[in-house]
Design a protein around this motif. Structure first.
Motif, PDB file in Angstrom:
ATOM      1  N   ARG A  44       0.834  -1.212   0.000  1.00 52.03           N
ATOM      2  CA  ARG A  44       0.000   0.000   0.000  1.00 52.03           C
ATOM      3  C   ARG A  44       0.867   1.259   0.000  1.00 52.03           C
ATOM      4  O   ARG A  44       1.975   1.266   0.512  1.00 52.03           O
ATOM      5  CB  ARG A  44      -0.905   0.011   1.231  1.00 52.03           C
ATOM      6  N   ILE A  45       0.296   2.329  -0.569  1.00 49.60           N
ATOM      7  CA  ILE A  45       0.966   3.629  -0.587  1.00 49.60           C
ATOM      8  C   ILE A  45       0.724   4.339   0.742  1.00 49.60           C
ATOM      9  O   ILE A  45      -0.395   4.329   1.266  1.00 49.60           O
ATOM     10  CB  ILE A  45       0.432   4.509  -1.730  1.00 49.60           C
ATOM     11  N   GLU A  80       8.478   4.692  -5.548  1.00 50.37           N
ATOM     12  CA  GLU A  80       8.105   4.690  -6.951  1.00 50.37           C
ATOM     13  C   GLU A  80       7.630   6.075  -7.367  1.00 50.37           C
ATOM     14  O   GLU A  80       6.994   6.782  -6.572  1.00 50.37           O
ATOM     15  CB  GLU A  80       6.960   3.696  -7.219  1.00 50.37           C
ATOM     16  N   PRO A  81       7.923   6.488  -8.613  1.00 45.59           N
ATOM     17  CA  PRO A  81       7.337   7.739  -9.115  1.00 45.59           C
ATOM     18  C   PRO A  81       5.853   7.538  -9.396  1.00 45.59           C
ATOM     19  O   PRO A  81       5.435   6.484  -9.874  1.00 45.59           O
ATOM     20  CB  PRO A  81       8.134   8.007 -10.400  1.00 45.59           C
ATOM     21  N   GLY A  82       5.052   8.531  -9.059  1.00 43.02           N
ATOM     22  CA  GLY A  82       3.624   8.455  -9.278  1.00 43.02           C
ATOM     23  C   GLY A  82       3.109   9.666 -10.032  1.00 43.02           C
ATOM     24  O   GLY A  82       3.874  10.561 -10.404  1.00 43.02           O
ATOM     25  N   PRO A  83       1.801   9.749 -10.241  1.00 40.20           N
ATOM     26  CA  PRO A  83       1.236  10.891 -10.988  1.00 40.20           C
ATOM     27  C   PRO A  83       1.369  12.212 -10.243  1.00 40.20           C
ATOM     28  O   PRO A  83       1.385  13.274 -10.857  1.00 40.20           O
ATOM     29  CB  PRO A  83      -0.232  10.500 -11.165  1.00 40.20           C
ATOM     30  N   ARG A  84       1.484  12.167  -8.904  1.00 42.16           N
ATOM     31  CA  ARG A  84       1.632  13.394  -8.112  1.00 42.16           C
ATOM     32  C   ARG A  84       2.871  13.281  -7.224  1.00 42.16           C
ATOM     33  O   ARG A  84       2.787  13.294  -5.999  1.00 42.16           O
ATOM     34  CB  ARG A  84       0.397  13.655  -7.258  1.00 42.16           C
ATOM     35  N   TRP A  86       6.565  11.425  -5.904  1.00 42.75           N
ATOM     36  CA  TRP A  86       7.007  10.091  -5.537  1.00 42.75           C
ATOM     37  C   TRP A  86       6.089   9.477  -4.493  1.00 42.75           C
ATOM     38  O   TRP A  86       5.405  10.189  -3.748  1.00 42.75           O
ATOM     39  CB  TRP A  86       8.444  10.135  -5.029  1.00 42.75           C
ATOM     40  N   GLN A  87       6.089   8.116  -4.452  1.00 44.40           N
ATOM     41  CA  GLN A  87       5.227   7.395  -3.531  1.00 44.40           C
ATOM     42  C   GLN A  87       6.068   6.422  -2.704  1.00 44.40           C
ATOM     43  O   GLN A  87       7.053   5.872  -3.180  1.00 44.40           O
ATOM     44  CB  GLN A  87       4.161   6.605  -4.306  1.00 44.40           C
ATOM     45  N   VAL A  88       5.650   6.246  -1.463  1.00 43.39           N
ATOM     46  CA  VAL A  88       6.287   5.292  -0.559  1.00 43.39           C
ATOM     47  C   VAL A  88       5.321   4.139  -0.343  1.00 43.39           C
ATOM     48  O   VAL A  88       4.188   4.344   0.120  1.00 43.39           O
ATOM     49  CB  VAL A  88       6.644   5.951   0.792  1.00 43.39           C
TER      50      VAL A  88
END
Length: 345
Positions: A44-45, A80-84, A86-88
């Protein structure tokens, strides 16, 4: 929403952090994206709004910092890179713990480093400081005249007031003070007033005239005393330059202590700059007393550290306290000269 195991063509590889097989954060910082352990598809993010009040985009630098925080608590994560931004990503069983640890980290580091301390220069101290510097120049002219003082005529000011190392160590302590008010010639006086005046005015506007002159006198006296111990007994010196370099050390220490949370790895810069000034201005000239300059600078640094600690705890002295400190400093100088003239007879 893509799962961490999926990777679209042309996208950057995700960065993996794992507590079991070592961190991939450092390789990720050097653009080496080799994966250590492949995460499960149900990770999960950690949303930004669960950690910070404003749901801003998460930069790569901030994401790496969050990953380091989680790794220090033995919580595996993936970047990971995301649409808004970076994401953890974390495993479902670690989701609540990750949010809690990141919340604690953000809360403990809120408003850090602290805001710069407000600076309110005491501009009203400029004129009194300049007046004292003019008085010092006037006294130099007085020492060149044949003046009868307390029945002593003529008075050899340089002879009775210089910092004679042997006589100081024999008990003539007043020479530590009187030598600060004497100058060998007009050029010596002008150089001290022109260079030292800038630092002294700035220091008086920062701390107040009373406290500033007390620190200057103390750094000059201590510098002359230390110099007397290391020089030959026949060594003599005069000049306010010991106190001037005390002012340089005081200002360097004040700046270093006051802005220590904002200098980060460059925290020694104020002292390094002051030391460079000592080298540039305090080692030139045939009659330069390097020992007095160096010791004045060193004691100025020490007194500056102590003064900033006290000012930070008690605040700057008020008008009455500054007046009393100024009166005490002037009294010490007058008493020292009274002893010097009386001892000469």
């Amino acid at each position: 929403m893509e799962r961490p195991g999926e990777e679209a063509s042309g996208e950057r590889s995700p960065l993996l952090v794992t507590a079991r097989e070592g961190s991939d954060i450092l390789p990720g910082m050097t653009e080496d994206h080799e994966q250590g352990v492949e995460p499960q598809d149900d990770w999960r993010i950690v949303p930004v709004w669960r950690v910070e009040e404003r749901g801003r985009k998460l930069s790569l630098r901030q994401a790496r910092l969050w990953a380091l925080v989680l790794e220090s608590r033995f919580i595996e994560c993936r970047l990971e890179p995301g649409p808004r931004g970076w994401q953890v990503w974390v495993a479902p069983e670690n989701y609540d713990a990750a949010c809690r640890e990141l919340n604690l980290y953000v809360e403990e580091n809120r408003n850090w480093p602290p805001f710069l301390p407000p600076v309110h220069p005491m501009k009203e101290n400029t004129l009194p400081t300049l007046s004292i510097l003019v008085l010092l120049a006037t006294f130099h002219n007085l020492t060149n005249l044949d003046v009868k003082v307390f029945g002593h005529y003529p008075v050899d000011w340089l002879d009775i007031g210089n910092a004679h190392a042997g006589l100081i160590l024999k008990g003539e302590w007043w020479r530590l003070v009187t030598a600060l008010t004497l100058h060998a010639d007009a050029l010596h006086l002008i150089s001290n007033l022109a260079i030292g005046g800038v630092f002294i005015v700035y220091l008086c506007r920062d701390l107040g005239s009373g406290l500033a002159w007390t620190l200057l006198l103390a750094s000059g006296v201590c510098g002359n005393l230390a110099n007397a111990y290391v020089q030959l007994p026949s060594h003599t010196s005069v000049g306010a330059s010991t106190a001037v370099f005390g002012a340089v050390g005081i200002l360097g220490a004040l700046t270093m202590m006051r802005y220590r949370h904002h200098l980060r790895r460059r925290w020694p810069l104020p002292i390094a700059a002051a030391l460079s000034l000592l080298v540039l201005l305090g080692t030139e000239g045939e009659r330069t007393d390097l020992g007095a300059h160096l010791f004045g600078f060193m004691f100025g640094c020490l007194l500056g550290f102590v003064a900033e600690l006290l000012v930070g705890y008690l605040g700057r002295p008020g008008r009455l306290a500054n007046a009393l400190l100024a009166l005490a400093s002037a009294s010490v100088v007058l008493y020292a000269w009274w002893l010097a003239i009386g001892h000469s007879g």
